[in-house]
Motif scaffolding. Structure first.
Motif, PDB file in Angstrom:
ATOM      1  N   HIS A 182      36.515  36.324 101.605  1.00  0.00           N
ATOM      2  CA  HIS A 182      36.935  35.788 100.310  1.00  0.00           C
ATOM      3  C   HIS A 182      37.580  34.412 100.471  1.00  0.00           C
ATOM      4  N   PHE A 183      38.475  34.312 101.463  1.00  0.00           N
ATOM      5  CA  PHE A 183      39.158  33.037 101.704  1.00  0.00           C
ATOM      6  C   PHE A 183      38.166  31.963 102.168  1.00  0.00           C
TER       7      PHE A 183
ATOM      8  N   SER B 242      45.906  26.103 103.386  1.00  0.00           N
ATOM      9  CA  SER B 242      45.602  26.114 104.821  1.00  0.00           C
ATOM     10  C   SER B 242      45.340  27.534 105.340  1.00  0.00           C
ATOM     11  N   PHE B 243      44.685  27.589 106.499  1.00  0.00           N
ATOM     12  CA  PHE B 243      44.370  28.874 107.127  1.00  0.00           C
ATOM     13  C   PHE B 243      45.665  29.617 107.473  1.00  0.00           C
ATOM     14  N   ARG B 244      46.726  28.833 107.739  1.00  0.00           N
ATOM     15  CA  ARG B 244      48.011  29.439 108.093  1.00  0.00           C
ATOM     16  C   ARG B 244      48.557  30.270 106.918  1.00  0.00           C
ATOM     17  N   ILE B 245      48.328  29.752 105.699  1.00  0.00           N
ATOM     18  CA  ILE B 245      48.796  30.497 104.513  1.00  0.00           C
ATOM     19  C   ILE B 245      48.016  31.802 104.380  1.00  0.00           C
ATOM     20  N   TRP B 246      46.703  31.729 104.681  1.00  0.00           N
ATOM     21  CA  TRP B 246      45.907  32.963 104.638  1.00  0.00           C
ATOM     22  C   TRP B 246      46.440  33.954 105.670  1.00  0.00           C
ATOM     23  N   GLN B 247      46.757  33.429 106.860  1.00  0.00           N
ATOM     24  CA  GLN B 247      47.281  34.293 107.933  1.00  0.00           C
ATOM     25  C   GLN B 247      48.568  34.990 107.484  1.00  0.00           C
TER      26      GLN B 247
ATOM     27  N   GLY C 114      49.657  21.528  99.484  1.00  0.00           N
ATOM     28  CA  GLY C 114      49.093  22.584 100.327  1.00  0.00           C
ATOM     29  C   GLY C 114      49.808  23.916 100.224  1.00  0.00           C
ATOM     30  N   ASN C 115      51.116  23.882  99.947  1.00  0.00           N
ATOM     31  CA  ASN C 115      51.851  25.159  99.871  1.00  0.00           C
ATOM     32  C   ASN C 115      51.983  25.692  98.447  1.00  0.00           C
TER      33      ASN C 115
END
Lengths: 174, 283
Positions: A119-120, A132-137, B207-208
């Motif tokens: 989905h992401f 960012s991918f970090r937020i998905w993580q 971004g956040n």
């Protein structure tokens, strides 16, 4: 009545699809934590695990995916892919997995995690999100906890429906 | 290559991947370009919305029950606060009335028809929210039957919360202002700087997920608490809708330009009732 029984699983999954939207709306905490509320996905996975030889379920997943994409997103290719693939994956895995709550529960969580990742990535690829991918993580753990909770709570219901009312299967054949 | 074409499973997976990517790309483009979705999609969405209203009812009742308990606990504080506001409200109402009449007379004297500040309202209820976290889409119970059109601004809780992105016959989809999508129409906004100068820019999302007032030339003069309104530029929304207040001014990730963070005025978390703004001046 007999005809309706064949469609019970489909009706239940459709109601779960609507419930997903309602829960997401009335529980804002889920959005704050970046949690996807996919009771339908859990349902499809568990029904797929129980009714592993019923290929009609993949078509049911596809139709539900089309409805979800049209109603919630207005674009096609997100749930249209996730739902039938979840059923297919669950049916394939059920051939190797023992029939036990813990294994099925684990499968639900794994499929939920894979669906979250797809989905992401799909949203990112077509430019519908730029986070960012970090937020998905960081949202993965709350998603897994939610998936674990949903699948544990709804497990008896989906199991009952899949066993008692198999989708589009005539009762005379049993 | 020959092996690839002989491997049926791999080939099927590849074909599915291509179809899905194609479907995604085409449907995203169609959603952006088309004013209304196809007739099949509109009928389908209308039918699902009817079921959603029925399913919504028990969920709403439970959620309201929980909210009521919370409300009762806060009643005293809220009552004191509202009493204070009420005293000022009568005066504001009277002044607003006088100004409205004066504005009307001046417009007539200048032979002005409708300006960027003229708009009408359509109130609707939220019936669903997209169950995934990255799309920020609400489904409301008003559609083209109520005169809703694509790109109209939507408010809730005193501030702008988003924009209509798809209009069906009885329902519409609202994309929240916090969306991080690339191809989205951003609101053109303005604010008064500390020196009285009007500063223009657009609202974007960092971004956040924080709202930011970007493309501002003189952002340093925007003090904390400055109210940011839509400017009516860009032909999408009327002038003077409250977006939010300046929360803080920081540097962007490159350290070159100022990044003005905005605290949204609208209720983005739990918008149950929304107001769609119909601008009277054409685009």
């Amino acid at each position: 009545m007999r005809y309706l029984k064949r469609w019970t699983v489909a009706i239940a999954l459709f109601l779960a699809l609507i419930l997903d939207g309602s829960i997401s709306h009335f529980v804002p905490l889920l959005q704050d934590w970046g949690v996807n509320c996919w009771l339908t996905l859990i349902g499809l996975t568990l029904v797929g695990l129980e009714d592993e030889h019923n290929h009609q379920l993949i078509w049911l997943g596809l139709v539900l995916g089309l409805i979800a994409d049209a109603y919630y997103l207005g674009i096609f290719g997100i749930y249209t892919f996730i739902f039938p693939m979840a059923v297919f994956g669950a049916q394939q895995l059920s051939r190797f997995l023992p029939v036990s709550f813990w294994f099925r529960w684990g499968t639900c969580i794994i499929i939920y995690a894979v669906a979250t990742l797809y989905h992401f990535l799909a949203f990112y690829l077509v430019g519908l999100t730029q986070v960012s991918f970090r937020i998905w993580q960081s949202s993965l753990m709350p998603n897994l906890i939610w998936a674990a909770l949903l699948s544990a709570i709804s497990y008896p219901l989906w199991l009952y429906l899949a066993t008692k009312f198999p989708f589009l299967v005539r009762e005379e054949t049993y | 290559m020959k092996k690839f074409f002989q491997n049926k499973k791999l080939l099927t997976a590849f074909v599915i991947l291509v179809i899905v990517l194609g479907l995604l790309t085409i449907s995203v483009r169609l959603r952006t370009q088309k004013k209304t979705p196809s007739i099949v999609q509109r009928i389908g969405n209308g039918t699902v919305a009817v079921v959603a209203r029925v399913v919504d009812w028990p969920v709403k009742t439970i959620a309201k029950g929980v909210d009521s308990v919370e409300d009762i606990l806060q009643t005293e504080t809220e009552n004191d606060h509202l009493k204070q506001q009420l005293e000022a409200l009568a005066q504001t109402k009277a002044r607003n009335n006088t100004l409205e009449q004066e504005n009307h007379q001046l417009k007539q004297a200048l032979h002005l028809k409708e300006t960027l500040t003229d708009y009408s309202l359509v109130t609707g209820s939220v019936i669903s929210r997209s169950p995934d976290t990255w799309s920020d889409i609400l489904v409301i119970d008003q559609g083209s039957n109520a005169g809703i059109k694509k790109n109209m601004a939507v408010m809730s809780g005193g501030g702008v919360i988003g924009r209509v992105i798809e209009v069906d016959t009885t329902t519409s989809k609202v994309e929240l202002i916090t969306t991080t999508a690339k191809a989205v129409d951003r609101f053109a906004v303005e604010a008064d700087s500390s020196k009285g100068k009007r500063v223009h820019g657009i609202i974007s999302v960092t971004g956040n997920g924080t709202l930011a007032f970007t493309q501002v030339i003189d952002s340093a003069k925007l003090k904390k608490g400055t109210k940011v309104y839509t400017s009516g530029m860009g032909g999408r929304s009327p002038k003077g809708l409250l977006i939010g207040m300046v929360a803080k001014t920081t540097k962007d990730s490159f350290g070159l330009s100022n990044l003005v963070e905005i605290k949204p005025a609208g209720n983005l978390n739990d918008p149950s009732v929304v107001t769609v703004i119909k601008r009277k001046v054409s685009d």
